[in-house]
Motif scaffolding. Structure first.
Motif, PDB file in Angstrom:
ATOM      1  N   ILE A 141      31.430  47.229  25.920  1.00 39.07           N
ATOM      2  CA  ILE A 141      30.703  46.279  26.757  1.00 39.07           C
ATOM      3  C   ILE A 141      30.996  44.885  26.214  1.00 39.07           C
ATOM      4  N   ALA A 142      31.599  44.041  27.064  1.00 38.11           N
ATOM      5  CA  ALA A 142      31.960  42.676  26.669  1.00 38.11           C
ATOM      6  C   ALA A 142      31.140  41.684  27.478  1.00 38.11           C
ATOM      7  N   SER A 143      30.607  40.675  26.806  1.00 36.12           N
ATOM      8  CA  SER A 143      29.819  39.639  27.467  1.00 36.12           C
ATOM      9  C   SER A 143      30.751  38.541  27.965  1.00 36.12           C
ATOM     10  N   ILE A 144      30.900  38.479  29.297  1.00 37.47           N
ATOM     11  CA  ILE A 144      31.768  37.473  29.916  1.00 37.47           C
ATOM     12  C   ILE A 144      31.000  36.842  31.075  1.00 37.47           C
ATOM     13  N   PRO A 145      30.161  35.839  30.776  1.00 43.11           N
ATOM     14  CA  PRO A 145      29.369  35.225  31.846  1.00 43.11           C
ATOM     15  C   PRO A 145      30.230  34.397  32.793  1.00 43.11           C
ATOM     16  N   GLY A 146      29.792  34.342  34.043  1.00 39.29           N
ATOM     17  CA  GLY A 146      30.426  33.451  35.015  1.00 39.29           C
ATOM     18  C   GLY A 146      31.741  33.923  35.585  1.00 39.29           C
ATOM     19  N   LEU A 147      32.110  35.158  35.402  1.00 45.72           N
ATOM     20  CA  LEU A 147      33.379  35.660  35.921  1.00 45.72           C
ATOM     21  C   LEU A 147      33.252  35.876  37.427  1.00 45.72           C
ATOM     22  N   THR A 148      33.986  35.087  38.212  1.00 44.43           N
ATOM     23  CA  THR A 148      33.926  35.210  39.668  1.00 44.43           C
ATOM     24  C   THR A 148      35.212  35.794  40.237  1.00 44.43           C
ATOM     25  N   ASP A 149      36.316  35.629  39.541  1.00 48.36           N
ATOM     26  CA  ASP A 149      37.598  36.163  39.992  1.00 48.36           C
ATOM     27  C   ASP A 149      38.051  37.217  38.992  1.00 48.36           C
ATOM     28  N   LEU A 150      37.930  38.487  39.375  1.00 47.21           N
ATOM     29  CA  LEU A 150      38.252  39.581  38.466  1.00 47.21           C
ATOM     30  C   LEU A 150      39.735  39.629  38.096  1.00 47.21           C
ATOM     31  N   ASP A 151      40.586  38.953  38.858  1.00 42.65           N
ATOM     32  CA  ASP A 151      42.008  38.894  38.518  1.00 42.65           C
ATOM     33  C   ASP A 151      42.273  37.941  37.352  1.00 42.65           C
ATOM     34  N   LYS A 152      41.255  37.201  36.923  1.00 43.03           N
ATOM     35  CA  LYS A 152      41.441  36.258  35.822  1.00 43.03           C
ATOM     36  C   LYS A 152      41.098  36.861  34.457  1.00 43.03           C
ATOM     37  N   ILE A 153      40.896  38.162  34.422  1.00 39.17           N
ATOM     38  CA  ILE A 153      40.720  38.845  33.145  1.00 39.17           C
ATOM     39  C   ILE A 153      41.772  39.931  33.042  1.00 39.17           C
ATOM     40  N   ASP A 154      42.405  40.005  31.882  1.00 38.03           N
ATOM     41  CA  ASP A 154      43.424  41.025  31.637  1.00 38.03           C
ATOM     42  C   ASP A 154      42.918  41.985  30.581  1.00 38.03           C
ATOM     43  N   ILE A 155      43.081  43.276  30.853  1.00 43.97           N
ATOM     44  CA  ILE A 155      42.683  44.324  29.924  1.00 43.97           C
ATOM     45  C   ILE A 155      43.917  45.166  29.640  1.00 43.97           C
ATOM     46  N   PHE A 156      44.228  45.315  28.365  1.00 44.73           N
ATOM     47  CA  PHE A 156      45.364  46.127  27.952  1.00 44.73           C
ATOM     48  C   PHE A 156      44.880  47.163  26.945  1.00 44.73           C
ATOM     49  N   GLY A 171      41.289  36.237  28.873  1.00 46.04           N
ATOM     50  CA  GLY A 171      40.694  35.594  30.035  1.00 46.04           C
ATOM     51  C   GLY A 171      40.067  34.276  29.667  1.00 46.04           C
ATOM     52  N   THR A 172      39.119  33.848  30.502  1.00 45.56           N
ATOM     53  CA  THR A 172      38.429  32.589  30.286  1.00 45.56           C
ATOM     54  C   THR A 172      36.949  32.767  30.593  1.00 45.56           C
ATOM     55  N   ILE A 173      36.127  32.235  29.719  1.00 41.51           N
ATOM     56  CA  ILE A 173      34.695  32.172  29.987  1.00 41.51           C
ATOM     57  C   ILE A 173      34.401  30.742  30.423  1.00 41.51           C
ATOM     58  N   ASP A 174      33.898  30.606  31.649  1.00 39.61           N
ATOM     59  CA  ASP A 174      33.596  29.289  32.202  1.00 39.61           C
ATOM     60  C   ASP A 174      32.273  29.401  32.945  1.00 39.61           C
ATOM     61  N   ILE A 175      31.227  28.784  32.399  1.00 36.42           N
ATOM     62  CA  ILE A 175      29.929  28.881  33.061  1.00 36.42           C
ATOM     63  C   ILE A 175      29.829  27.946  34.246  1.00 36.42           C
ATOM     64  N   SER A 213      22.876  20.766  23.631  1.00 35.47           N
ATOM     65  CA  SER A 213      22.980  21.988  22.847  1.00 35.47           C
ATOM     66  C   SER A 213      23.901  22.934  23.600  1.00 35.47           C
ATOM     67  N   GLU A 214      24.808  23.585  22.887  1.00 34.39           N
ATOM     68  CA  GLU A 214      25.751  24.492  23.538  1.00 34.39           C
ATOM     69  C   GLU A 214      25.881  25.756  22.699  1.00 34.39           C
ATOM     70  N   GLU A 215      25.149  26.797  23.096  1.00 33.40           N
ATOM     71  CA  GLU A 215      25.176  28.063  22.385  1.00 33.40           C
ATOM     72  C   GLU A 215      25.967  29.134  23.121  1.00 33.40           C
ATOM     73  N   ILE A 216      26.174  28.950  24.418  1.00 29.69           N
ATOM     74  CA  ILE A 216      26.984  29.889  25.187  1.00 29.69           C
ATOM     75  C   ILE A 216      28.435  29.471  25.015  1.00 29.69           C
ATOM     76  N   LEU A 217      29.191  30.276  24.290  1.00 28.13           N
ATOM     77  CA  LEU A 217      30.579  29.926  24.005  1.00 28.13           C
ATOM     78  C   LEU A 217      31.424  30.071  25.257  1.00 28.13           C
ATOM     79  N   GLN A 218      32.325  29.112  25.475  1.00 26.71           N
ATOM     80  CA  GLN A 218      33.188  29.110  26.641  1.00 26.71           C
ATOM     81  C   GLN A 218      34.618  28.836  26.209  1.00 26.71           C
ATOM     82  N   GLY A 219      35.511  29.072  27.139  1.00 28.48           N
ATOM     83  CA  GLY A 219      36.910  28.743  26.909  1.00 28.48           C
ATOM     84  C   GLY A 219      37.809  29.945  27.052  1.00 28.48           C
TER      85      GLY A 219
END
Length: 144
Positions: free
Chosen positions: A49-64, A74-78, A87-93
């Motif tokens: 289980i991976a925490s990836i908030p804000g994922l709207t386009d499932l093609d933007k994550i690669d799983i190998f 992929g990219t985490i972009d809230i 304050s920024e505790e939700i890591l993005q990028g």
């Protein structure tokens, strides 16, 4: 004096004293790895289980998956850019994360789903014919 200039000079001095890769050893402590991942194991399955908030386009994550390695890219972009960050505790990028699995998994039986900011990856143990239990016949050696 500008505090960012002071930090830059301080880092440069530390790099000079300890070596160029000094800060790389502390990256996981100073900046936690993303995405955050939980692994759960049963006898023949692994649930990642991976925490990836804000994922709207499932093609933007690669799983190998390669035998005992799971790689996520992929990219985490809230998706918020207004105002000044206080304050920024939700890591993005952009991220690239490789996880070593507790046992080899099948590459033909993987299921990945995404719901409410969590990516669920179900993996199944690879059991080859050579890894199954076989009874071995014992031969008696006769003295010469």
């Amino acid at each position: 004096m500008d505090p960012f200039k002071q930090m830059s000079e301080w880092k440069r001095n530390m790099d000079h004293f300890f070596g160029e890769d000094f800060w790389g050893q502390f990256e996981g402590i100073l900046k936690p790895t993303i995405p955050q991942i939980n692994l759960y194991q049963t006898d023949n399955e692994i649930l990642c289980i991976a925490s990836i908030p804000g994922l709207t386009d499932l093609d933007k994550i690669d799983i190998f998956v390669n035998y005992t390695q799971l790689e996520l890219r992929g990219t985490i972009d809230i998706g918020y850019s207004g105002g000044t960050v206080v304050s920024e505790e939700i890591l993005q990028g952009v991220f690239e994360r490789t996880v070593t699995l507790p046992f080899p998994v099948r590459s033909d039986k993987i299921k990945a789903t995404y719901s409410h900011g969590l990516l669920y990856i179900q993996l199944h143990r690879f059991i080859s014919d050579s890894s199954q239990k076989h009874r071995i016949k014992v031969e008696l050696l006769k003295d010469k």
